[in-house]
Scaffold this motif. Sequence first.
Motif, PDB file in Angstrom:
ATOM      1  N   LEU A  25      -8.512 -19.315  -7.087  1.00  0.00           N
ATOM      2  CA  LEU A  25      -8.696 -17.876  -6.897  1.00  0.00           C
ATOM      3  C   LEU A  25      -8.471 -17.492  -5.430  1.00  0.00           C
ATOM      4  N   LEU A  26      -8.956 -18.309  -4.504  1.00  0.00           N
ATOM      5  CA  LEU A  26      -8.739 -18.032  -3.088  1.00  0.00           C
ATOM      6  C   LEU A  26      -7.260 -18.084  -2.729  1.00  0.00           C
ATOM      7  N   THR A  27      -6.529 -18.998  -3.362  1.00  0.00           N
ATOM      8  CA  THR A  27      -5.091 -19.071  -3.111  1.00  0.00           C
ATOM      9  C   THR A  27      -4.398 -17.792  -3.539  1.00  0.00           C
ATOM     10  N   LEU A  28      -4.793 -17.260  -4.674  1.00  0.00           N
ATOM     11  CA  LEU A  28      -4.212 -15.994  -5.141  1.00  0.00           C
ATOM     12  C   LEU A  28      -4.557 -14.843  -4.203  1.00  0.00           C
ATOM     13  N   LEU A  29      -5.798 -14.833  -3.687  1.00  0.00           N
ATOM     14  CA  LEU A  29      -6.196 -13.752  -2.793  1.00  0.00           C
ATOM     15  C   LEU A  29      -5.452 -13.820  -1.461  1.00  0.00           C
ATOM     16  N   ARG A  30      -5.122 -15.034  -1.026  1.00  0.00           N
ATOM     17  CA  ARG A  30      -4.404 -15.179   0.242  1.00  0.00           C
ATOM     18  C   ARG A  30      -2.911 -14.908   0.085  1.00  0.00           C
ATOM     19  N   LEU A 203      -4.391  -4.661   2.007  1.00  0.00           N
ATOM     20  CA  LEU A 203      -5.341  -5.166   1.026  1.00  0.00           C
ATOM     21  C   LEU A 203      -4.686  -5.293  -0.350  1.00  0.00           C
ATOM     22  N   GLY A 204      -3.647  -4.494  -0.552  1.00  0.00           N
ATOM     23  CA  GLY A 204      -2.889  -4.611  -1.794  1.00  0.00           C
ATOM     24  C   GLY A 204      -1.898  -5.759  -1.784  1.00  0.00           C
ATOM     25  N   GLY A 205      -1.762  -6.438  -0.631  1.00  0.00           N
ATOM     26  CA  GLY A 205      -0.909  -7.621  -0.578  1.00  0.00           C
ATOM     27  C   GLY A 205       0.333  -7.481   0.263  1.00  0.00           C
ATOM     28  N   THR A 206       0.518  -6.352   0.970  1.00  0.00           N
ATOM     29  CA  THR A 206       1.723  -6.160   1.765  1.00  0.00           C
ATOM     30  C   THR A 206       1.338  -5.628   3.140  1.00  0.00           C
TER      31      THR A 206
END
Length: 411
Positions: A25-30, A203-206
């Motif tokens: 899960l942490l990998t996905l969040l990073r 925060l949305g990933g970009t």
Amino acid sequence: MPVSSSSVLPRISADDPQLDVAEALLTLLRDASTEPRPDVQLEALTLAVAADLPVLLWGEPGIGKTAALTQLAEALDLPLTTVIASVHEPSDFSGLPIVGDDPAEQGVPMAPPDWAVRLVRAGRGLLFLDELSTAPPAVQAALLRLVLERRIGALRLPPGVRIVAAANPRSSAADGWELSPPLANRFVHLQWTHDHEVVVRGLGGTWPRATLPRLDPHGLPEAVDFARRAVCGLLTARPALVHRLPSSETRRGGPWPSPRSWEMTLRLIAFATAAGSSRDVLSLLVRGTVGDGPGLELLAAVDRMDLPDPEDLLADPAAAVLPERGDLRQAALDGVVAAVRARPDKSRWDAAWELLVRAVRTGAPDLVVVPASTLASLRREDWDVPASIEELAGVVSLSRRADEAAARVAR
């Protein structure tokens, strides 16, 4: 670009240890990507880094200073070395004395810390001095040689290493200190604030992408000449600005003018000119080096350097190109009127009126009110009024009526 989770994560099942699932899960969040996005703060930071000047980011805790430096190091492909200044001793920066075989003959060398050795071996990197405002005065004094001479003990940092620091204002720093004036005067100070849209997209990933400025190789001599003329022209007219140590302790810990900071400013103007940076970026850099007051005076002087020569405008008013920006256009028209006043002549007076008419047709009419009134007062009895002045009569009359109405309301 973000990588598909299926290519990064192993297959996870409910029977796997919970820590393995948590790590997935942490990998996905990073997982995040970057995008090209105009960011004045980031562009000013990368420009100062390219100019090889130490930068100090000021901002409240949690504003994203450390994250910005981490992303900058990744974008520039530089190994990041973080040093928390407040938890080190002065000897960590000046070097630890090591007794050799024959101190009487060879002296006592100063051994550098391990992180400095790694930077020298790598030959390149980004040295991040964090929590600078919580470092006690003795540590700040030890940092002077590192920031200015790039020396730690007996080692000298290679040219490929850049130095960036971060600090919190004293009011929000844990056991904070004001920066000493000698240390503060060695940095380009940038106020770091958050942008709501950048934070939301991040925060949305970009996140925005930091890139080094693209310098025009053919314009380097002109950029250096422009920077020298700008700085030397201002200091010739305002010699009191060459060195001005602020009176308050707080302001001494920020940017202020000195021969050292003016040299840094000259370098930044040359880099910004060669990179074609915006005025907003140049404003951040200049005010962050010599302070708000001298910086704004310098920016005004730079604007005046871009103004067209009044004599060129008077020589061919039909082909004249006036500045688009209102304040610069006003200054150009005032310069034309001043040139006519200095050397009054019927043909020059007529050419000035033609320029004012052209200004009314191509820009805001209110900008010609004052120049037109002044130019009208320069008329001599034997000078015929040009027909083109009729186009300005309504503008001047309307402006005067508005002023009179405002005066009546004020009374």
